[in-house]
Design a protein around this motif. Structure first.
Motif, PDB file in Angstrom:
ATOM      1  N   GLY A  35      12.635   1.974   2.841  1.00 33.07           N
ATOM      2  CA  GLY A  35      12.493   2.859   1.651  1.00 33.07           C
ATOM      3  C   GLY A  35      12.424   4.234   2.083  1.00 33.07           C
ATOM      4  N   GLU A  36      11.667   5.048   1.174  1.00 28.59           N
ATOM      5  CA  GLU A  36      11.613   6.351   1.536  1.00 28.59           C
ATOM      6  C   GLU A  36      10.585   6.964   2.690  1.00 28.59           C
ATOM      7  OE1 GLU A  36      10.964   8.447  -2.214  1.00 28.59           O
ATOM      8  OE2 GLU A  36      13.117   7.513  -2.807  1.00 28.59           O
ATOM      9  N   ARG A  37       9.708   5.852   2.799  1.00 35.01           N
ATOM     10  CA  ARG A  37       8.622   5.995   3.978  1.00 35.01           C
ATOM     11  C   ARG A  37       8.853   5.188   5.070  1.00 35.01           C
ATOM     12  NH1 ARG A  37       3.021   5.512   1.099  1.00 35.01           N
ATOM     13  NH2 ARG A  37       2.289   5.667   3.499  1.00 35.01           N
ATOM     14  N   VAL A  45       4.315  -5.239   2.880  1.00 36.11           N
ATOM     15  CA  VAL A  45       4.959  -4.583   1.906  1.00 36.11           C
ATOM     16  C   VAL A  45       5.441  -5.392   0.894  1.00 36.11           C
ATOM     17  CG1 VAL A  45       6.247  -2.918   3.743  1.00 36.11           C
ATOM     18  CG2 VAL A  45       7.113  -5.292   3.171  1.00 36.11           C
ATOM     19  N   THR A  46       5.708  -4.635  -0.391  1.00 38.99           N
ATOM     20  CA  THR A  46       6.229  -5.510  -1.354  1.00 38.99           C
ATOM     21  C   THR A  46       7.945  -5.260  -1.471  1.00 38.99           C
ATOM     22  OG1 THR A  46       5.928  -3.558  -2.719  1.00 38.99           O
ATOM     23  CG2 THR A  46       4.264  -5.323  -2.877  1.00 38.99           C
ATOM     24  N   GLU A  53       8.960  -9.949  -7.739  1.00 32.40           N
ATOM     25  CA  GLU A  53       8.457  -9.054  -6.356  1.00 32.40           C
ATOM     26  C   GLU A  53       7.651  -9.848  -5.375  1.00 32.40           C
ATOM     27  OE1 GLU A  53       5.526  -5.593  -6.950  1.00 32.40           O
ATOM     28  OE2 GLU A  53       7.420  -5.096  -7.848  1.00 32.40           O
ATOM     29  N   LEU A  75       9.907  -2.148  -1.430  1.00 32.36           N
ATOM     30  CA  LEU A  75       9.441  -1.236  -2.639  1.00 32.36           C
ATOM     31  C   LEU A  75       8.438  -0.465  -2.194  1.00 32.36           C
ATOM     32  CD1 LEU A  75       9.685  -4.132  -4.883  1.00 32.36           C
ATOM     33  CD2 LEU A  75      11.201  -2.142  -4.985  1.00 32.36           C
ATOM     34  N   ALA A  76       7.276  -0.965  -1.471  1.00 32.19           N
ATOM     35  CA  ALA A  76       6.311   0.090  -1.203  1.00 32.19           C
ATOM     36  C   ALA A  76       5.601  -0.637  -0.074  1.00 32.19           C
ATOM     37  CB  ALA A  76       5.271  -0.125  -2.473  1.00 32.19           C
ATOM     38  N   ARG A  77       4.724   0.204   0.642  1.00 36.51           N
ATOM     39  CA  ARG A  77       3.944  -0.275   1.638  1.00 36.51           C
ATOM     40  C   ARG A  77       2.386  -0.449   1.117  1.00 36.51           C
ATOM     41  NH1 ARG A  77       0.636   2.385   4.621  1.00 36.51           N
ATOM     42  NH2 ARG A  77      -0.019   1.148   6.889  1.00 36.51           N
ATOM     43  N   GLU A  79      -1.794  -0.789   1.210  1.00 36.18           N
ATOM     44  CA  GLU A  79      -2.778   0.055   1.882  1.00 36.18           C
ATOM     45  C   GLU A  79      -3.291  -0.834   3.025  1.00 36.18           C
ATOM     46  OE1 GLU A  79      -3.003   3.219   2.388  1.00 36.18           O
ATOM     47  OE2 GLU A  79      -1.326   3.531   1.085  1.00 36.18           O
TER      48      GLU A  79
END
Ligand code: ADP
Ligand code: ZN
Length: 732
Positions: A35-37, A45-46, A53, A75-77, A79
């Motif tokens: 994704g963006e990061r 990650v998701t 998901e 979708l996201a990393r 933490e």
């Protein structure tokens, strides 16, 4: 597989393709777009998965076989700290070795999904600028004065400190005189202190400890501590743990029965000043989550655990110890079939760290590795403080039969009486739970059997049931025989520990008797309390199954009687003799561990059996050499390779036809022998019919590749399951 050469840092830029491994029992890695990061290998990650998901792990470079139009984005990393490289390589390795899907192995490493969410901060309150219209009661004033003098506290704590109800604090929060603040969680685990002094080691112990300590920090090695029960193996490997801690590394100790390890924990506390993190299947959810996180963050420095602890995400692991390395409890037989002792060595190799295997009766596998020069042997010849090893004698049941309906022969009864009269403790061991293994009708001979398994129902009189030990099915004793309708016609055949306890109560009426089996002592707390009662001599006669054999140290216990020493020799599997020798040595090792000498009596119908002879003569090495020779002659492990394949399904006819087809499609390879298909000894288990193959191969052959070729050529039809067990230990 990620290619380190092409991407040394294993980082992936936005828009790049990346493989994400998902913890799904049948899955592997799937391609996604970053994704963006940017992402790095090991990141949690998701990702979108169908309409759901899912959480997965960045595994490496993408396979690249998904059309870019259909490629979905991460979708996201999360933490959470990334899954360390050694853990990832370990998962790949275990999957390849056991033939399990990688997702199934990752699932073991991600057994606590909640641990990946950030730890909730603690809500506390502190003084705020007092609002002008605040109504001050005496209670409110006390709270504000208390809060002024203390660091932020949780509402309940502040109320307690001020000596008011919590509603007063909540009222002040609502009025704005107190404001909420989030505090970081305090550490859950204390730091074990390697610099505290342990026991003063004997010269032999000191030498072994120094060898272990020297290995810590010096790369991969495997060392075997071979020492009789009570020789101080635990104290010795504690020094290796101390060295790992001193070097700033984490340490992992695997124990076969972690839920029963109260004494072990006490000794750890004595040596290191606090408890280690404990890991096993009975941990409460919150504790599991905290422990997983503490391992991942590096807060937990020492973990003592069951086999699944190997899959915890240690970032700084510096040592793995496998205590009682010969123990069968290290083998997992369902889902991913793996042996934790062998995989501990693999994990150590991948992490470049030492593994230590400890046992009084090392497995033939381990001894073969010692002989082959791959493992280094450290010997502890004597019991600590000059305690003598117990004398082992046999009671020949053909010459000294117990009276009809009883199971303790006269010589054993006499020995128990003498022991109790001397104010000492005795233990009777029988590795069978319940009251009687078989219940039959005196009228027609009908036997009560499990409807779902090839197994008799075992009477548990204390629980008032007959239970199947394989699937848990249970019934009440029927009032009449289902076959001939005779009433009150059932007879219990053979003994379980409950029946021995009944006989003991009758024989030794003055003794304080206690029964310990996994179904009568439930959970770690009950077990710890039980052990304390025995250690404090609140119990004279202890009766138990194999859980009493494990590692306990009871100074006043001087007699061990084994009710049926032949039990483990039945069934004739590959390791029956070895296993019986190990178990009985371990049980015998409970006797006479302090100043008072111990003795052991084994009731047997086969006094001339090599296992009995080895136990009586104490010549373990001769026994092991003879076992090894016969295994080598037969090309059996550890001198040849073995895999078991169990096919199971609800319909026996379909199962048989698939089994025959599979047999026909087996590649013919020099050095590989396929035995079967045959009905498994447990031909029915939990309502599923079972057929099995054994594959025997030469030691130097790549058995996994051969199996993969075979199985991929004949996929199982729906409803039929194929369970592969490389290096099987159970032949049921
Ligand atoms: P093992 O693991 O070989 O069965 P343990 O490490 O359990 O042996 O030791 C048996 C008992 O002897 C334990 O209570 C242990 O604390 C004690 N012990 C062993 N070595 C020493 C020593 N050098 N000094 C004092 N106590 C010791
Ligand atoms: Zn059953």
């Amino acid at each position: 597989m990620p290619s380190a050469a092409a991407n040394p840092a294993l980082t992936y830029a936005p828009g790049e393709r990346v493989a994400i491994l998902l913890p799904l029992p049948l899955g592997g890695a799937y391609d996604y777009r970053v994704g963006e990061r940017p992402l790095a290998a090991g990141d949690f990650v998701t990702v979108p998965l169908g309409r759901r998901e899912a959480v997965g792990v960045v595994w490496g470079a993408a396979a690249g076989d998904v059309d870019s139009a259909r490629l979905r984005s991460v979708l996201a990393r999360l933490e959470a700290p990334p899954l360390p490289e050694a853990s990832r390589r370990f998962i790949d390795w275990v999957a390849a070795y056991t033939l399990a899907p990688r997702g199934a192995v990752l699932k073991m490493a991600m057994s606590v999904p909640a641990a990946l969410e950030p730890a909730a901060a603690i809500a506390a309150c502190r003084l705020a600028a007092a609002p002008p219209d605040l109504k001050l009661t005496p209670a409110r004033r006390r709270v504000l004065e208390t809060a002024a003098g203390l660091p932020p506290l949780a509402a309940a704590e502040l109320a307690r400190e001020a000596g008011v109800g919590v509603a007063v604090v909540k009222g002040l929060l609502a009025a704005g005189a107190l404001e909420p603040v989030a505090l970081p969680r305090p550490p859950v685990f204390d730091r074990p202190r390697p610099d505290r002094r342990g026991v003063a080691l004997s010269p032999a112990q000191g030498e072994a400890a120094a060898a272990l300590a020297a290995a810590v920090g010096s790369g991969f090695s495997v060392m075997v501590i071979d020492g009789v029960t009570g020789s101080g193996k635990t104290e010795v490997y504690f020094e290796a743990v101390a060295e790992a801690l001193a070097q700033g590394r984490q340490a992992l100790v695997l124990l076969p029965e972690i839920a029963l390890s109260a004494q072990w924990l006490g000794r750890f506390r004595h040596r290191f000043g606090c408890e280690p993190a404990v890991w096993h299947s009975e941990l409460a959810d919150g504790r599991r989550r905290d422990t997983w996180r503490a391992v991942a963050s590096g807060e937990a420095r020492v973990v003592v655990g069951a086999r699944s602890a190997l899959f915890l995400p240690f970032p700084e692991l510096g040592l793995i110890v496998v205590d009682e390395e010969h123990d069968g409890a290290f083998k997992q037989e369902d889902r991913v079939c793996y042996h934790a002792r062998d995989m501990a060595v693999v994990r150590a190799r991948l992490g470049g760290i030492p593994a230590v295997l400890a046992s009084a009766t090392p497995s033939l596998e381990t001894l073969a590795n010692v002989r082959g020069g791959r493992y280094r042997l450290l010997h502890l010849p004597d019991r600590h403080a000059g305690a003598a090893l117990p004398g082992i004698g046999l009671v020949d049941l053909r010459r000294h039969p117990p009276p009809r309906g009883f199971f303790l022969a006269p010589p054993l009864v006499a020995a128990v009486e003498e022991t109790l009269a001397a104010g000492e403790q005795a233990m009777l061991f029988l590795n069978r739970r319940g009251y009687a293994p078989l219940t039959l009708c005196r009228g027609c001979g009908h036997r009560l059997q499990c409807p779902h398994c090839t197994a008799w129902l075992v009477e548990h009189r204390l629980a008032g049931r007959l239970v199947c030990h394989h699937c848990g099915h249970y019934i009440k004793l029927p009032p009449a025989c289902p076959s001939c309708a005779a009433e009150d016609s059932f007879a219990a055949c053979g003994p379980g520990v409950e029946r021995i306890a009944e006989e003991a109560a009758h024989r030794f009426p003055a003794a304080r008797i206690a029964l310990m089996a996994s179904d009568t002592v439930a959970g770690p707390h009950a077990a710890a309390e039980f052990v304390r009662r025995v250690a404090d001599h609140e119990i004279d006669l202890l009766i138990g199954t194999q859980i009493v054999a494990k590692g306990y140290h009871f100074p006043m216990l001087t007699l061990v009687g084994v009710v049926d020493a032949d039990l483990g020799l039945e069934g004739g599997d590959l390791r029956a003799g070895e296993r019986t020798h190990q178990l009985l040595s371990q049980v015998a090792g409970r006797a006479g561990r302090a100043e008072r000498p111990g003795r052991v009596l084994l009731q047997t119908f086969q006094p001339e059996h090599p296992v009995m002879r080895a136990l009586v003569s104490g010549d373990r090495d001769a026994f092991v050499a003879a076992e090894a020779e016969s295994r080598a002659a037969a090309g059996m492990p550890p001198y040849g390779r073995l895999a078991a394949l169990v096919l199971s399904g609800p319909d026996p006819a379909r199962l048989d036809s698939f089994a025959r087809a599979l047999a026909r499609s087996a590649p013919r390879t020099e050095g590989v022998e396929v035995i079967g298909p045959a009905p498994a000894p447990m031909a029915l288990l939990r309502g599923r019919h079972r057929r099995r193959f054994l594959v025997k191969a030469r030691k130097n052959l790549n058995l996994q590749t051969w199996l993969r070729d075979w199985l991929s050529a004949s996929p199982a039809p729906s409803g039929i399951r194929v369970q592969v067990d490389v290096d099987p230990y159970s032949f049921l």
